[in-house]
Design an enzyme around this catalytic site. Structure first.
Site, mmCIF file in Angstrom:
data_model
loop_
_atom_site.group_PDB
_atom_site.id
_atom_site.type_symbol
_atom_site.label_atom_id
_atom_site.label_comp_id
_atom_site.label_asym_id
_atom_site.label_seq_id
_atom_site.Cartn_x
_atom_site.Cartn_y
_atom_site.Cartn_z
ATOM 1 N N ASP A 1 0.848 -1.180 0.000
ATOM 2 C CA ASP A 1 0.000 0.000 0.000
ATOM 3 C C ASP A 1 0.889 1.237 0.000
ATOM 4 O O ASP A 1 1.771 1.378 0.859
ATOM 5 C CB ASP A 1 -0.887 -0.017 1.254
ATOM 6 C CG ASP A 1 -1.934 1.077 1.267
ATOM 7 O OD1 ASP A 1 -1.678 2.165 0.717
ATOM 8 O OD2 ASP A 1 -3.009 0.856 1.845
ATOM 9 N N ASN B 1 0.138 7.151 -9.698
ATOM 10 C CA ASN B 1 -1.157 6.774 -10.256
ATOM 11 C C ASN B 1 -2.099 6.195 -9.202
ATOM 12 O O ASN B 1 -3.310 6.367 -9.298
ATOM 13 C CB ASN B 1 -0.937 5.755 -11.379
ATOM 14 C CG ASN B 1 -2.219 5.101 -11.837
ATOM 15 O OD1 ASN B 1 -3.052 5.722 -12.486
ATOM 16 N ND2 ASN B 1 -2.388 3.825 -11.492
ATOM 17 N N TYR C 1 -12.004 13.137 -2.134
ATOM 18 C CA TYR C 1 -11.137 12.793 -3.255
ATOM 19 C C TYR C 1 -10.609 14.058 -3.936
ATOM 20 O O TYR C 1 -9.414 14.178 -4.229
ATOM 21 C CB TYR C 1 -11.925 11.942 -4.244
ATOM 22 C CG TYR C 1 -11.212 11.625 -5.537
ATOM 23 C CD1 TYR C 1 -10.345 10.537 -5.620
ATOM 24 C CD2 TYR C 1 -11.418 12.390 -6.678
ATOM 25 C CE1 TYR C 1 -9.694 10.233 -6.812
ATOM 26 C CE2 TYR C 1 -10.782 12.095 -7.869
ATOM 27 C CZ TYR C 1 -9.921 11.019 -7.934
ATOM 28 O OH TYR C 1 -9.280 10.732 -9.115
ATOM 29 N N ALA D 1 -10.275 17.150 -2.845
ATOM 30 C CA ALA D 1 -9.313 17.904 -2.044
ATOM 31 C C ALA D 1 -7.946 17.229 -2.051
ATOM 32 O O ALA D 1 -6.907 17.897 -2.091
ATOM 33 C CB ALA D 1 -9.827 18.052 -0.614
ATOM 34 N N LYS E 1 -6.727 15.422 -4.525
ATOM 35 C CA LYS E 1 -6.124 15.656 -5.836
ATOM 36 C C LYS E 1 -5.651 17.102 -5.983
ATOM 37 O O LYS E 1 -4.609 17.368 -6.606
ATOM 38 C CB LYS E 1 -7.117 15.305 -6.943
ATOM 39 C CG LYS E 1 -7.356 13.809 -7.090
ATOM 40 C CD LYS E 1 -6.086 13.067 -7.472
ATOM 41 C CE LYS E 1 -6.324 11.604 -7.732
ATOM 42 N NZ LYS E 1 -5.091 10.876 -8.101
#
Length: 227
Positions: free
Chosen positions: A54, A80, A147, A149, A151
């Site tokens: 992870d 990614n 998500y 925020a 990115k």
């Protein structure tokens, strides 16, 4: 032989990019959280080094950096791997602080930690950093707050690292794609009209070939190069 590290290589755009780079003669280190899924995705590729783990786990970051260290150089680092967070997507009022932090650890903090860990090899090869972003980083979509925020933070952190470390780095919006993650965001909906991730890979290669100044770019803005 050029070397790439692509996180999240077991599915979607990560898998497509690993396969393309491997076919072009690159050595590629990649990872995924599920051993069987990662092995099925890239296990038969001779120039690919799969590492299970992870990206938010510091021990896994060390393992990835160790593989890159043995190779001695890093021409391309692609952040990614990411997570949507709790599913189904929900408003921020229903999202706990710990859930927010879990998303941001994967989507923003982990890429910084990994970049830091492989800086010597990036400098040796004058390598490029590519962080896969989203239009959600600059737009405001209901239920996408955690998500988005993450990115947005990834964009800023990537380009700050470029300025601080004299790196070439890109935050790249690949556009909507027909992936398992995108389907998770729209359960029960037909997403077959979205392009496959394989169609984005030539755009990323065109970006790398053009090597513009560090910044935020849309993958679709770049003319495709031959596969």
């Amino acid at each position: 032989m050029p070397v790439a590290l692509v996180t999240g290589g077991s599915a979607g755009l990560g898998r497509a990019l690993v396969h393309t780079l491997g076919a072009r003669g690159w050595t590629v280190v990649t990872d995924g959280r599920d051993h069987a899924r990662l092995a099925a995705a890239v296990g038969t590729l001779p120039a690919v080094v799969p590492v299970v783990g992870d990206v938010a786990d510091p021990a896994h970051v060390e393992a990835l950096a160790r593989e890159v260290g043995w190779l001695g150089r890093l021409d391309l680092l692609v952040h990614n791997a990411s997570t949507l967070g709790p599913l189904p997507l929900r408003p921020l009022r229903e999202t706990s602080t710990e859930e927010l932090l879990d998303v941001w650890r994967v989507n923003a903090a982990a890429p910084v930690a990994l970049t830091r860990a492989v800086l010597p090899q990036l400098r040796t090869a004058s390598g490029v950093v590519v962080s896969l972003s989203s239009d959600a980083a600059v737009e405001h979509y209901e239920t996408w707050g955690a998500y988005a925020a993450g990115k947005a933070a990834l964009d800023h952190l990537t380009l700050t690292l470029a300025a601080e470390e004299d790196l070439t780095a890109y935050a790249v919006d690949p556009g909507d794609m027909r992936t398992a993650m995108h389907q998770d965001a729209f359960p029960g909906e037909d997403i077959s009209d979205r392009p496959l991730p394989e169609t984005v890979v030539p755009q990323l290669l065109a970006l790398l070939a053009a090597r513009p100044p560090s910044g935020r770019y849309r993958a679709a803005s770049f003319a495709q190069v031959p596969a």
